[in-house]
Design an enzyme around this catalytic site. Sequence first.
Site, PDB file in Angstrom:
ATOM      1  N   ASP A  32       0.851  -1.195   0.000  1.00 36.51           N
ATOM      2  CA  ASP A  32       0.000   0.000   0.000  1.00 36.51           C
ATOM      3  C   ASP A  32       0.887   1.247   0.000  1.00 36.51           C
ATOM      4  OD1 ASP A  32      -1.899   2.069   0.608  1.00 36.51           O
ATOM      5  OD2 ASP A  32      -3.204   0.557   1.495  1.00 36.51           O
ATOM      6  N   SER A  73      -7.341   3.933  -1.179  1.00 36.84           N
ATOM      7  CA  SER A  73      -7.107   2.482  -1.185  1.00 36.84           C
ATOM      8  C   SER A  73      -8.382   1.688  -1.412  1.00 36.84           C
ATOM      9  CB  SER A  73      -6.472   2.047   0.135  1.00 36.84           C
ATOM     10  OG  SER A  73      -5.179   2.575   0.232  1.00 36.84           O
ATOM     11  N   THR A 126      -7.911  -2.198   2.004  1.00 35.43           N
ATOM     12  CA  THR A 126      -7.294  -3.079   0.997  1.00 35.43           C
ATOM     13  C   THR A 126      -7.754  -4.532   1.128  1.00 35.43           C
ATOM     14  OG1 THR A 126      -5.413  -1.563   1.016  1.00 35.43           O
ATOM     15  CG2 THR A 126      -5.119  -3.666  -0.131  1.00 35.43           C
ATOM     16  N   GLU A 239      -0.970  -8.081   1.956  1.00 33.81           N
ATOM     17  CA  GLU A 239      -0.763  -6.632   1.917  1.00 33.81           C
ATOM     18  C   GLU A 239       0.299  -6.160   2.904  1.00 33.81           C
ATOM     19  OE1 GLU A 239      -3.625  -3.950   3.590  1.00 33.81           O
ATOM     20  OE2 GLU A 239      -2.963  -2.289   2.330  1.00 33.81           O
ATOM     21  N   ASP A 244       2.163   2.718   3.304  1.00 36.44           N
ATOM     22  CA  ASP A 244       1.284   3.871   3.119  1.00 36.44           C
ATOM     23  C   ASP A 244       1.256   4.786   4.343  1.00 36.44           C
ATOM     24  OD1 ASP A 244      -1.089   5.261   1.800  1.00 36.44           O
ATOM     25  OD2 ASP A 244      -2.076   4.474   3.594  1.00 36.44           O
ATOM     26  N   HIS A 248       2.030   8.767   4.617  1.00 39.03           N
ATOM     27  CA  HIS A 248       1.134   9.805   5.149  1.00 39.03           C
ATOM     28  C   HIS A 248       1.837  10.616   6.237  1.00 39.03           C
ATOM     29  CE1 HIS A 248      -2.608   8.937   3.079  1.00 39.03           C
ATOM     30  NE2 HIS A 248      -2.451   7.647   3.316  1.00 39.03           N
ATOM     31  N   ASP A 286      -1.365  -0.036  -4.646  1.00 33.99           N
ATOM     32  CA  ASP A 286      -2.669   0.542  -4.987  1.00 33.99           C
ATOM     33  C   ASP A 286      -2.531   1.986  -5.453  1.00 33.99           C
ATOM     34  OD1 ASP A 286      -1.871   1.236  -2.434  1.00 33.99           O
ATOM     35  OD2 ASP A 286      -3.822   0.850  -1.504  1.00 33.99           O
ATOM     36  N   HIS A 287      -1.436   2.626  -5.001  1.00 33.79           N
ATOM     37  CA  HIS A 287      -1.134   4.017  -5.375  1.00 33.79           C
ATOM     38  C   HIS A 287       0.174   4.390  -4.705  1.00 33.79           C
ATOM     39  CE1 HIS A 287      -2.197   4.874  -1.265  1.00 33.79           C
ATOM     40  NE2 HIS A 287      -3.331   4.239  -1.456  1.00 33.79           N
TER      41      HIS A 287
HETATM   42 MG    MG Z   1      -4.227  -0.728   2.711  1.00 32.96          MG
HETATM   43 ZN    ZN Z   2      -3.174   6.014   2.194  1.00 34.02          ZN
END
Ligand code: MG
Ligand code: ZN
Length: 349
Positions: A32, A73, A126, A239, A244, A248, A286-287
Amino acid sequence: MKRFLTLGLVLIFSYGTAQDQNPPNIILMIGDGMGLTQITAGMYAQGNTTVLEQFEAVGLAKTHAHEQLVTDSAASGTAMACGEKTYNGVLGINPKNERLESILEYAQTQGYLSALLATSSIVHATPAAFYANVDSRKKYQEIALQMSESKVDYFIGGGRTHFTTREDNRNLIEEMRDYDIVNSLKKFEKSTASKIGFFTDEEEPKPIAQGRYPDLDEMVNATLDKLATKNKPFFMMVEGSQIDWGGHANELNYVLSEFKDFDKAVAAVLAFAKKQGNTLVIVTADHETGGFSLLKGSVEKSSVSGKYSTTGHSAAMVPVFAYGPGAASFSGIYENTSIFKKMKVLIPE
Ligand code: MG
Ligand code: ZN
């Protein structure tokens, strides 16, 4: 004599066909927020190496959501799990408000076993994209209910509280009678139940740098040990959730330690695929998170530093790495919804 020969040929032919058509195991691994700069930074930070270098095919996926350039997500999880773009925040429902069947659910209908592993809670966006249909990713209690009704054979993740401390006063863990619900890796490994859930935390598991237990590769190996003995093909989603969260927070060390944990898990999966054969491994994101640029560092000292341009996500395409049967189809540039389609065609109807 002729009849025997024909029979022999038929046997040889059908044996050969059955071998060739053995449905492949599919393991989808999602880092993620793991864009190209996170991978690059993680690689240099661990001695200029990553297991991703061993993959056969590399592609790029477009991550935008329905009517939004920058995805979250939930929308991108839905795109990969269910094959359709949707609104940010939505899980398993398309913009026409239709419920979608995920690749995990489709695989189950075709005789596959299934597993979901995450370093977040199991109800987080996710993993939830693979079993839930809800209009908001924040409806954790509803997602937990749908999880309890899903037939996922093995799951590992946090979020036990959403199953036990509920507004409807139900105790979903008591209701999940098919499952052996455990609270340690040892108990997971020892269990002989056909369905096992391992809650790693009441809520969200902590970062690996703060001692999260177990490591993702241990979760992977314990689950693969079970799946490998079942004589059925399987779909598994793994995952690395907190790459992620480091993005952040704009904390590079958080990203690097989570990448390392994920990279080790990819190594475990790839080793399994090489040994077992007939296993497709896909690693993607996912990004991207943080709009990170890698600006300084030293290859010799395995040090990296850079700058973030946002505390949110960015719209950059993400790499897709593939190994095993069907891997070549993951080369090129395509929508993230194609990941669903490329996996689905490999599952025989
Ligand atoms: Mg996730
Ligand atoms: Zn995020």
